[in-house]
Enzyme design. Sequence first.
Site, PDB file in Angstrom:
ATOM      1  N   VAL A 282       0.990  -3.798   4.107  1.00 29.96           N
ATOM      2  CA  VAL A 282       0.934  -5.101   4.779  1.00 29.96           C
ATOM      3  C   VAL A 282       2.181  -5.942   4.547  1.00 29.96           C
ATOM      4  CG1 VAL A 282      -1.583  -5.265   4.894  1.00 29.96           C
ATOM      5  CG2 VAL A 282      -0.369  -6.171   2.895  1.00 29.96           C
TER       6      VAL A 282
ATOM      7  N   TYR B  41      -3.708  -2.446 -10.490  1.00 30.38           N
ATOM      8  CA  TYR B  41      -3.641  -2.297  -9.039  1.00 30.38           C
ATOM      9  C   TYR B  41      -2.820  -3.418  -8.388  1.00 30.38           C
ATOM     10  CZ  TYR B  41      -5.064  -2.069  -4.174  1.00 30.38           C
ATOM     11  OH  TYR B  41      -5.042  -2.018  -2.805  1.00 30.38           O
TER      12      TYR B  41
ATOM     13  N   LYS C  28       0.515   3.392  -2.944  1.00 30.27           N
ATOM     14  CA  LYS C  28      -0.639   4.282  -3.140  1.00 30.27           C
ATOM     15  C   LYS C  28      -0.239   5.760  -3.083  1.00 30.27           C
ATOM     16  CE  LYS C  28      -3.818   0.890  -1.141  1.00 30.27           C
ATOM     17  NZ  LYS C  28      -4.464   0.409   0.094  1.00 30.27           N
TER      18      LYS C  28
ATOM     19  N   SER D  25       0.802  -1.236   0.000  1.00 28.01           N
ATOM     20  CA  SER D  25       0.000   0.000   0.000  1.00 28.01           C
ATOM     21  C   SER D  25       0.825   1.272   0.000  1.00 28.01           C
ATOM     22  CB  SER D  25      -0.936   0.023   1.204  1.00 28.01           C
ATOM     23  OG  SER D  25      -1.909  -0.977   1.076  1.00 28.01           O
TER      24      SER D  25
ATOM     25  N   TYR E 126      -5.299   3.561   7.682  1.00 33.79           N
ATOM     26  CA  TYR E 126      -6.656   3.017   7.814  1.00 33.79           C
ATOM     27  C   TYR E 126      -7.280   3.466   9.142  1.00 33.79           C
ATOM     28  CZ  TYR E 126      -4.170   0.335   4.352  1.00 33.79           C
ATOM     29  OH  TYR E 126      -3.386  -0.016   3.310  1.00 33.79           O
TER      30      TYR E 126
END
Lengths: 307, 307, 307, 307
Positions: B260, B190, B66, B63, B242
């Site tokens: 992760v 993605y 991103k 992530s 998050y």
Amino acid sequence: MDIQQLVEDVLNDVEVYRGHGEVASYIPALARVNPKKLGLAIACKDGQVYGAGDADEPFSIQSISKVFALNLALDHVGASLWNHVGREPSGSPFNSIVQLEQEKGKPRNPLINAGAIVTVDNIMGDGAADEAVAEILDFLRERAGDPTVDIDQEVAISESQAGYLNRSLAYFVSAFGNLRNPVEEVLSAYFRQCAIAMSCRQLAKAALYLAFDGKDPVSGEEITIASRARRINALMLTCGHYDNSGDFAYRIGLPGKSGVGGGILPIVPGFGSIVVWSPGLNAAGTSLAGAAALERLVERTGWSVFV
Amino acid sequence: MDIQQLVEDVLNDVEVYRGHGEVASYIPALARVNPKKLGLAIACKDGQVYGAGDADEPFSIQSISKVFALNLALDHVGASLWNHVGREPSGSPFNSIVQLEQEKGKPRNPLINAGAIVTVDNIMGDGAADEAVAEILDFLRERAGDPTVDIDQEVAISESQAGYLNRSLAYFVSAFGNLRNPVEEVLSAYFRQCAIAMSCRQLAKAALYLAFDGKDPVSGEEITIASRARRINALMLTCGHYDNSGDFAYRIGLPGKSGVGGGILPIVPGFGSIVVWSPGLNAAGTSLAGAAALERLVERTGWSVFV
Amino acid sequence: MDIQQLVEDVLNDVEVYRGHGEVASYIPALARVNPKKLGLAIACKDGQVYGAGDADEPFSIQSISKVFALNLALDHVGASLWNHVGREPSGSPFNSIVQLEQEKGKPRNPLINAGAIVTVDNIMGDGAADEAVAEILDFLRERAGDPTVDIDQEVAISESQAGYLNRSLAYFVSAFGNLRNPVEEVLSAYFRQCAIAMSCRQLAKAALYLAFDGKDPVSGEEITIASRARRINALMLTCGHYDNSGDFAYRIGLPGKSGVGGGILPIVPGFGSIVVWSPGLNAAGTSLAGAAALERLVERTGWSVFV
Amino acid sequence: MDIQQLVEDVLNDVEVYRGHGEVASYIPALARVNPKKLGLAIACKDGQVYGAGDADEPFSIQSISKVFALNLALDHVGASLWNHVGREPSGSPFNSIVQLEQEKGKPRNPLINAGAIVTVDNIMGDGAADEAVAEILDFLRERAGDPTVDIDQEVAISESQAGYLNRSLAYFVSAFGNLRNPVEEVLSAYFRQCAIAMSCRQLAKAALYLAFDGKDPVSGEEITIASRARRINALMLTCGHYDNSGDFAYRIGLPGKSGVGGGILPIVPGFGSIVVWSPGLNAAGTSLAGAAALERLVERTGWSVFV
């Protein structure tokens, strides 16, 4: 940088927004405020406070009080506060009860209503609401250097009479054993805390220590420990504007707290503290002209914690 | 400050956490990583990168990708990106679909999975997934100064095979007309973007421009416009972890993004960029030893955007 | 009671509603149906079927198919079906994904889309979609006594092409390990099941056994065991109309299932089965003229399970 | 059928469950009830009431009172009640506040707590709580043919003292303008209504008219209009057991209402009314031995509205 010129220029920049937005109408005492009011003050490291417009007129600080109550609660109970309230953004409006149910009566953070109710309960200890209110008021009077700072009793009474949602939140939290004092006693403190009236100038001065790692930059006095001041700023940045917090961080880039009275308090770490006030609110419950003024201010100065 | 000594000291501080936490197990390729790995790198204004431990071993950035995809999407479509994705903290886990329904297919922010899927769709324009992936990869290679940075194809294939939730999110977004390209094409981009492998050292170097208002501090080249860099930092601070973002801001006080794969990328505006990596995750999906290292690091240095 | 007269009178009663409401438009094949269509059929204990209006014109039965698929799935796997899907009303629209997340991929009941996807997966066993579809089709052909009952292939293809939300639901369920067959294979069966075309007359005849404790009242053949037939009726009453189920029970007082093709199938236990069809839907996705016809029908007859 | 034999046989069938489950403990007065109690009564068309076990011992009817309050509220205000409360199953526990927020203070149905609070407010008109309570009590006394039926004052006081969640619900509803009387006045009526104590025999007799289209089957007197009686049955079937309503319809197949005092009231339309009582509750808050007794009863008799 000529700060006096700056505050005047910024107010000129946003003159077009003066009177726009909706004045909070859920209590009569707030609805009667003149929507054309617009004030701005900046308190600096040397203790000077520069103001323009209606910077000397007291307004209802409402949720901005949550920042100082949080500080006092942490002084009282330390990290055990986090057993009773979280520190995550809620992604929800200020008065949402949905997350309270999912999270079994533990509010998401101390800057939404339910969390602020829990917070003042932790200032009270097992004592009376009057003492907690006096403690918050004394703190603000001393920080503002003005013993006349006071509660607007008419607003306080209106808050209580119209406070159905806040009552619902408080009883809900209490149902999960998360208030140590009687619900109505806690609410009595909460409603009065929100009804404190201060001017932009007073409030900017009162918050100055948050820009200097918890120290009064003039006297050098430690108002709160450094890590606590930083963390209060962190909570303001992630949670200070309900479901509009991300947008505020994106556009303004400073920790801050807004209130439905139309005030906004941003902190510029290492430089000073800002208070803008204008009663008309945008859809997210933040002062419309106030937010516009802050956008212009950071454009003009480059202030941001992200650079 | 002796940064090389600092990174070594910090790793010593958290030696006790090495191997703790749960390695991400939802795809076999990630589950096989040695949980004892622990690396730290800090890139500084002069371009120097100081590393310790496993700072030179490539790991799956997941992530963290991103952040860079967000930058490229903003470069492509500008503020119109915000018609497709919000910029508020979600208050929910990385793969939650609840808010997507409430908000009619518009993800809360670009740093949760659904939002990142929309983001890469905006890099693609009406083009192919391959081109978007190549663009992200080229950007990271150039920023890292290392043309060997690449996708871990085994991870990419695993991601796709195990990607039920991400497929569900993407089809959901698409049901509301919020993807311009075919769902499987967007997912193909993605999944590969998440499977990029980089070392702490490479990744810290690649992110350095975010600490300097979008400029490469060595060459002076503008990688992205200043306001964009600040705003990416703002999004990292409010949304980068998050439903753990508030806690990260509270404890670490720096904008950052976790993955992760066990990597965490914090930015120290005006100073440099940090990457820590250790595969064992805490309950919130953040590297356990990595977060501990960052806490020690900010304690030792006083780094925080809130002072 | 002259049932032929009754069906004609009821259609006259609701002539004013003919053509009102919105035809389902999410797939082109449904949107092209003539909104003025209106048919009603009642099948009685002696096997006679009385029809009026467009009672002989096939329409897309859509979600009404879920009732028969439920029966077949229970025949296949018995009560173990309830490990995969619940039997509580959802209180949510037919395609909601919120509860799926809260309940970890176990749909609320077999009569919402996610639950029906799980249900057809349980008919498939580990076999092919084609076989499951053939089984449902054969069941309906035999019950309707008409081997020409068939799938509208154009609708089936449209369903699949436009089925983003259903894909999202199916991948979500699958992410929690709650599908044994590949997602696209299960969806292929689901989309075809929904695209079966039958007339009011055929469908009323096919459902007659549900009014007689699972027995064909003419031949005496046990189509399903008595307790199963009752329980399917119970599920129709509590869950047959999504977030409009309570209102349907309140106003019509019979177990029933509606479909977005404009059909509604109520059961009158001990008496017979009813099918009404009119393509215009109310806000809850139920046939507007159809529901009006059923209200008039129960007013005229006093039919209700609650007396 | 020998009904006296039946009630005795059914109690024998479930002797093994006597004392199982958890007695409601949220108020001390309920927690003190002997968990071994088990009673069953069936009232028939001819007015005969057959009882066994502890069928003559009064227990706290709790939420079963909502059925009669609903009837009285509909008698007072007619269909306008549905402007204040819905009639859909909630899919949520009895005291959930989540839907209240989503639906802006309009409770899902009159048989969950929030809905029952709104319902008693509609009995009160603009009058006093005492009158509304007297009206409910008089209705039950007359229906039961026993003027000694009364409120357990100890339970009523306990309810009020422990009623944090109900207070929260009531203030929430009131915040949306959905209560016409003061919150504490409405709650005072609600808490007393829930604290009415009746025996199985009394309660079965009182509810008999619901099985006969609103008429007392002995005297022929119209207690409520036929359509209203049916609709109350419909609401019991879809909403009578909170998030367990679907399961109750599936397993028992009769309209019914449960209370946390351990009572369950099912209606057999055209035949009579049943009350079972045993204080131990299952996870869904329904009497464990009571539900088991009802399952045995419908197995032995074939009673179901679905055949």
